[in-house]
Design a protein around this motif. Sequence first.
Motif, PDB file in Angstrom:
ATOM      1  N   MET A   1       0.856  -1.181  -0.037  1.00 32.99           N
ATOM      2  CA  MET A   1       0.074   0.097   0.038  1.00 32.99           C
ATOM      3  C   MET A   1       0.814   1.213   0.233  1.00 32.99           C
ATOM      4  SD  MET A   1      -3.175   0.716  -0.153  1.00 32.99           S
ATOM      5  CE  MET A   1      -4.231   2.274  -0.052  1.00 32.99           C
ATOM      6  N   ASP A   2       1.979   1.116   0.861  1.00 33.06           N
ATOM      7  CA  ASP A   2       2.699   2.317   0.935  1.00 33.06           C
ATOM      8  C   ASP A   2       3.630   2.626  -0.611  1.00 33.06           C
ATOM      9  OD1 ASP A   2       2.149   2.967   3.284  1.00 33.06           O
ATOM     10  OD2 ASP A   2       3.812   1.762   4.286  1.00 33.06           O
ATOM     11  N   TRP A   3       3.738   1.207  -1.246  1.00 36.61           N
ATOM     12  CA  TRP A   3       4.196   1.290  -2.456  1.00 36.61           C
ATOM     13  C   TRP A   3       3.746   2.210  -3.497  1.00 36.61           C
ATOM     14  CZ3 TRP A   3       3.734  -0.346  -7.523  1.00 36.61           C
ATOM     15  CH2 TRP A   3       5.125  -0.604  -8.194  1.00 36.61           C
ATOM     16  N   ILE A   4       2.139   1.921  -3.620  1.00 34.75           N
ATOM     17  CA  ILE A   4       1.365   2.632  -4.341  1.00 34.75           C
ATOM     18  C   ILE A   4       1.250   4.166  -4.199  1.00 34.75           C
ATOM     19  CG2 ILE A   4      -0.855   2.777  -5.095  1.00 34.75           C
ATOM     20  CD1 ILE A   4      -1.589   0.003  -4.194  1.00 34.75           C
ATOM     21  N   GLY A   5       1.322   4.441  -2.754  1.00 35.94           N
ATOM     22  CA  GLY A   5       1.397   5.890  -2.752  1.00 35.94           C
ATOM     23  C   GLY A   5       2.764   6.666  -3.098  1.00 35.94           C
ATOM     24  N   VAL A   6       3.800   5.912  -2.816  1.00 32.84           N
ATOM     25  CA  VAL A   6       5.189   6.259  -3.138  1.00 32.84           C
ATOM     26  C   VAL A   6       5.132   6.346  -4.786  1.00 32.84           C
ATOM     27  CG1 VAL A   6       7.668   5.937  -3.469  1.00 32.84           C
ATOM     28  CG2 VAL A   6       6.328   5.679  -1.242  1.00 32.84           C
ATOM     29  N   SER A   7       4.644   5.427  -5.438  1.00 31.85           N
ATOM     30  CA  SER A   7       4.563   5.253  -6.900  1.00 31.85           C
ATOM     31  C   SER A   7       3.897   6.460  -7.517  1.00 31.85           C
ATOM     32  CB  SER A   7       4.134   3.935  -7.442  1.00 31.85           C
ATOM     33  OG  SER A   7       4.873   3.174  -6.875  1.00 31.85           O
ATOM     34  N   VAL A   8       2.685   6.618  -6.979  1.00 32.36           N
ATOM     35  CA  VAL A   8       1.898   7.798  -7.411  1.00 32.36           C
ATOM     36  C   VAL A   8       2.806   9.144  -7.233  1.00 32.36           C
ATOM     37  CG1 VAL A   8      -0.058   9.029  -6.990  1.00 32.36           C
ATOM     38  CG2 VAL A   8      -0.427   6.680  -6.813  1.00 32.36           C
ATOM     39  N   GLY A   9       3.474   9.268  -6.052  1.00 29.74           N
ATOM     40  CA  GLY A   9       4.129  10.591  -6.069  1.00 29.74           C
ATOM     41  C   GLY A   9       5.280  10.587  -6.756  1.00 29.74           C
ATOM     42  N   ALA A  10       5.908   9.284  -7.119  1.00 26.73           N
ATOM     43  CA  ALA A  10       7.208   9.274  -8.056  1.00 26.73           C
ATOM     44  C   ALA A  10       6.707   9.598  -9.477  1.00 26.73           C
ATOM     45  CB  ALA A  10       7.804   8.117  -7.874  1.00 26.73           C
ATOM     46  N   ILE A  11       5.498   9.159  -9.949  1.00 24.26           N
ATOM     47  CA  ILE A  11       4.996   9.433 -11.319  1.00 24.26           C
ATOM     48  C   ILE A  11       4.517  10.997 -11.267  1.00 24.26           C
ATOM     49  CG2 ILE A  11       2.922   8.909 -12.855  1.00 24.26           C
ATOM     50  CD1 ILE A  11       2.939   6.088 -11.759  1.00 24.26           C
ATOM     51  N   LEU A  12       3.848  11.397 -10.465  1.00 24.79           N
ATOM     52  CA  LEU A  12       3.619  12.985 -10.280  1.00 24.79           C
ATOM     53  C   LEU A  12       4.928  13.691 -10.436  1.00 24.79           C
ATOM     54  CD1 LEU A  12       0.731  13.146  -7.839  1.00 24.79           C
ATOM     55  CD2 LEU A  12       0.412  13.340 -10.404  1.00 24.79           C
ATOM     56  N   THR A  13       5.898  13.225  -9.702  1.00 23.80           N
ATOM     57  CA  THR A  13       7.296  14.008  -9.687  1.00 23.80           C
ATOM     58  C   THR A  13       7.755  14.055 -11.282  1.00 23.80           C
ATOM     59  OG1 THR A  13       7.660  13.474  -7.634  1.00 23.80           O
ATOM     60  CG2 THR A  13       9.516  14.095  -8.768  1.00 23.80           C
ATOM     61  N   LEU A  14       7.830  13.007 -12.017  1.00 24.57           N
ATOM     62  CA  LEU A  14       8.234  12.763 -13.256  1.00 24.57           C
ATOM     63  C   LEU A  14       7.252  13.745 -14.249  1.00 24.57           C
ATOM     64  CD1 LEU A  14       8.976   9.039 -13.614  1.00 24.57           C
ATOM     65  CD2 LEU A  14      10.551  11.020 -13.198  1.00 24.57           C
ATOM     66  N   LEU A  15       5.953  13.646 -13.947  1.00 25.66           N
ATOM     67  CA  LEU A  15       5.140  14.734 -14.636  1.00 25.66           C
ATOM     68  C   LEU A  15       5.399  15.984 -14.595  1.00 25.66           C
ATOM     69  CD1 LEU A  15       1.596  12.952 -14.243  1.00 25.66           C
ATOM     70  CD2 LEU A  15       3.204  12.509 -16.126  1.00 25.66           C
ATOM     71  N   VAL A  16       5.696  16.444 -13.290  1.00 26.61           N
ATOM     72  CA  VAL A  16       6.219  17.722 -13.352  1.00 26.61           C
ATOM     73  C   VAL A  16       7.550  17.931 -13.686  1.00 26.61           C
ATOM     74  CG1 VAL A  16       6.753  19.380 -11.373  1.00 26.61           C
ATOM     75  CG2 VAL A  16       4.860  18.064 -11.084  1.00 26.61           C
ATOM     76  N   PHE A  17       8.432  17.126 -13.905  1.00 29.71           N
ATOM     77  CA  PHE A  17       9.828  17.246 -14.514  1.00 29.71           C
ATOM     78  C   PHE A  17       9.515  17.199 -15.994  1.00 29.71           C
ATOM     79  CE2 PHE A  17      12.233  15.484 -10.676  1.00 29.71           C
ATOM     80  CZ  PHE A  17      12.827  16.747 -10.434  1.00 29.71           C
ATOM     81  N   SER A  18       8.238  17.180 -16.774  1.00 28.90           N
ATOM     82  CA  SER A  18       8.259  16.902 -17.889  1.00 28.90           C
ATOM     83  C   SER A  18       8.156  18.639 -18.585  1.00 28.90           C
ATOM     84  CB  SER A  18       6.999  16.346 -18.398  1.00 28.90           C
ATOM     85  OG  SER A  18       5.903  16.992 -17.955  1.00 28.90           O
TER      86      SER A  18
END
Lengths: 210, 737
Positions: A1-18
């Motif tokens: 469950m924590d991994w999902i939240g971390v993954s969502v945060g990581a994907i959003l971080t990559l989206l911002v870096f775009s």
Amino acid sequence: MDWIGVSVGAILTLLVFSYLLGDTPLFRIAQAIFVGVAIGYAATIAINLVLWNRLFEPLTRDLGANWHLFVPLVLGVLLFAKLRADWAPLGNLSVAFLFGVGSALAIGGALRGALVPQLLATLVPLTSFDNVLVFVGTIGALLSFRFVQPSPNQRSTRALDGLARAWGAIGRWFVLAAFGAMFADIAVSRISILVSRMYYLLHDWLQIIQ
Amino acid sequence: MIKCTVCGIQNREGSKFCSNCGARIAQASGLICPMCSTPNKVESVFCEKCGARLVPLTVAPAPEKTPPATPIKGLSLPAKPVEPPATKPEAPAPEPTPSEPTVPSDWLARLRTAAPSEEETTAPQIEAESLEEQAEVADWIARLRANSSFPETETEEADTDAPFADKPAPVSDLEETPDWLRPASAAPATPLPAPEPARADEMPAWLNRLRAESAPIEESAPSVSTNEPMPDWLRSLEQPTIVEPTPAETPAPRAEQPAAFLPPLEAASPPVPISEAEMPDWLRELKPKETETVAPQETLADETLDTNLESPAPSLLTPTEPTPTWVGEVFRASTMVDEDLPDWLRTPVAAAAAEPGIALAQEAAPALEQAQVPDWIAALKPPDHPTPELEGEALETVGPLAGLRGVLPLAVAIVEPHAPSRLPLPGVRSESAHLFESVLASSMAEAGAPATARARRAWTMRPVIYLLLLLATIVPFFLPDFTSSSLPVSRVPARTFFELVEKLPANAVVLVAFDYDVSVAGEMDLIANAIVRHLIQRRAKVIAVSTVETGAQLAERVLTQATRDMPNFRYGVDYAILYVPGQEAGLTQLATTGFAANARDWSQRQPLDKLPAMVGIQTLRNIDLIVLLPGSDDRLQLWMEQVRPFKTLPVAGGVSAAVEPRASVYYDAGQLDTMFSGVLGAAQYEVLAKQHDPLAKKVGAAVTNANSQNVAQLVLVGLIILGNLAYWVARAQGKAK
């Protein structure tokens, strides 16, 4: 469950870096998600921790002991009158209360917490190099914003004007140094945020560093 | 609503100009001044603005036939009834008013002198000549002089009904009046019973009033003019009429006309063409040598001018019979300088201009050259042939500028600032517009190439910078710790902070303000984590508060991570998280009265009095240390202004690097007891904590992040230096070239 939240945060971080590639739709998606989540989160906090916990729950629990809470309740309800043009004057009382109290607190706090302490802090004995530097820099920074031309007929003020100009020129360098320091601090702060994001991606999400 | 007579748009009541086309709106029941287009009341005789006559003169009805009054078709001449001095007819005339010129203009004087010296033509000049020159005048004028001792009633009638007595104040006109005529004009009127006016119900009030005043005088008017021989030129002027009278408009017989030296024009009907033989010499000179055809623009201007006069004058020019150009100019000039013209010249010229059948002598053209017309009239004269540049300009249809083109372009721009012009561009302007467009296109094309090159260079440099920063932040994570051993911790602000926490008593209560949001959480979490870990090690009771909605959530995350290694440090017992709403008000309440009674904690939503961690803690008096963790300047300012002045307990700050300049000010002023900033400060704090606790296995994340930050800062400084060097080299090369 924590991994999902971390993954969502990581994907959003990559989206911002775009955004490095331009104003892409990926960045817009992340931006819209951030704004929507922030507003929803703030509204939830306001409803749960303010309206319910500190207003409605005490009124429903013990009305007699908490009758004074009707005052903020009425003021809050009157704010909804602003939604309709012909009822809008009813909300002026609430707005006046908010602005009046806010202004009074801000002005009083500025006097007590900023103006007077800062003035007292500059009244230092010129016994050390730091104090001399504070004195020269403070007065010079003030004189650098002096744009008054002296009267040409008064010889006495001409000398003072020359002194003020020279001191103001020194103070201008203090101002420039202060601006440079502020910019450098902001740059350092933003690099820290960049590093923390990389640490998040590599440590929390990918877990390739310990 | 008022409907515009030009474009038909409805305008509001009281509008003077049309909101669509700008034309002056005629009032429903008003008279438009032919000179200045000012609307006047119906009963007005003279314009309230310029004093021009608004209504034409009327001929008093003959006693026998009582024909209806026929307006004089010509320039409206002021003919306000005169009240001559009753007791002293021979008294000198008073000084004329400044607004009424008594001396003809120079160009008229030259016009007079340029006239031939025959007896007929010198007649109008008699009033300006000396007594010796009177011997040269015609016999008919001499006989008129002999009859100058008219009865008082005759003089009154002459002043009232004579169409050439145009001045409303004849007392001032006495100076213009020849000597031989002055006694007659100054003769007092004899009041007589007024006859019943004919068709009084069909006439306006002012006309009835005029008729009531003039009719009784006409009854006693002697029949002088018909019996007296008249010069040919005067008789020829008398013949043509402006409008063919209807049978009902039979003019009064000449014998009944007043004793004026010139009879009214209405009396000369039906129109009889004048031959050149009958034409006076001075008028023959006015005629151009060749018959000119009227240009379209000229005709339009004349028609427009006539329309604006709103008097019987529009009927003067019949569209089927084009008026010669010079006649239009004379007519227009006489209209403009109506007050400057003497009586003898005003109406005859107008009448001559109005008569299309008049054939004037060709040699009269030089007398009216433009050089003799006043400049201001010449400036108003429309061009004979519209120039190509003016074809697209709007034609003024109303007002004093009627007939002129392009005289008020700015007014159009003001009235319709955003409306594009619908007029087609003339050829010259269209070419200019195309040239301007081509110049703009070429300049943009020339400037586009370097801009593209610069953008290409910037695009090639940006990925390099991005790549260098990425490597500078990622690579140090895989390198061994080189910061903790190199960081100075002996005389740094973090050590002061650390020592302050170390001095806290056992079970001290520390208020930690997590006043930052997620935007700076990457930096502030490291600072907060370092401080909170140390506080937990010190077994201090942590009361985490936040005035930011997301601050409480971030505090919960930091405290949860910090207590993983210390399971005995529990929420609600050893620490609590609170949300303080209200910004300034909430903090002021916290500083003065303490925690709100109805407040609940963040995680468990329990009342504060039921939390073991909050037992005995109601106000800030129960707090031993305040630790501020502001992520922005305004949050730090909020605490410094609303809380700090009320309390004397120590306040320490762990601030973001962006807040350090502001926090330094408070630190130097003594408002902050101690502070450190940024990731480097947090790394120093962790190094100090590890040095103080030998049991600690490793340093925190702040040190790891500080490694990358140091490298990234070095790369950034190197890029700045290289960029400046490149700039100076390029600048030096540019100067060398």
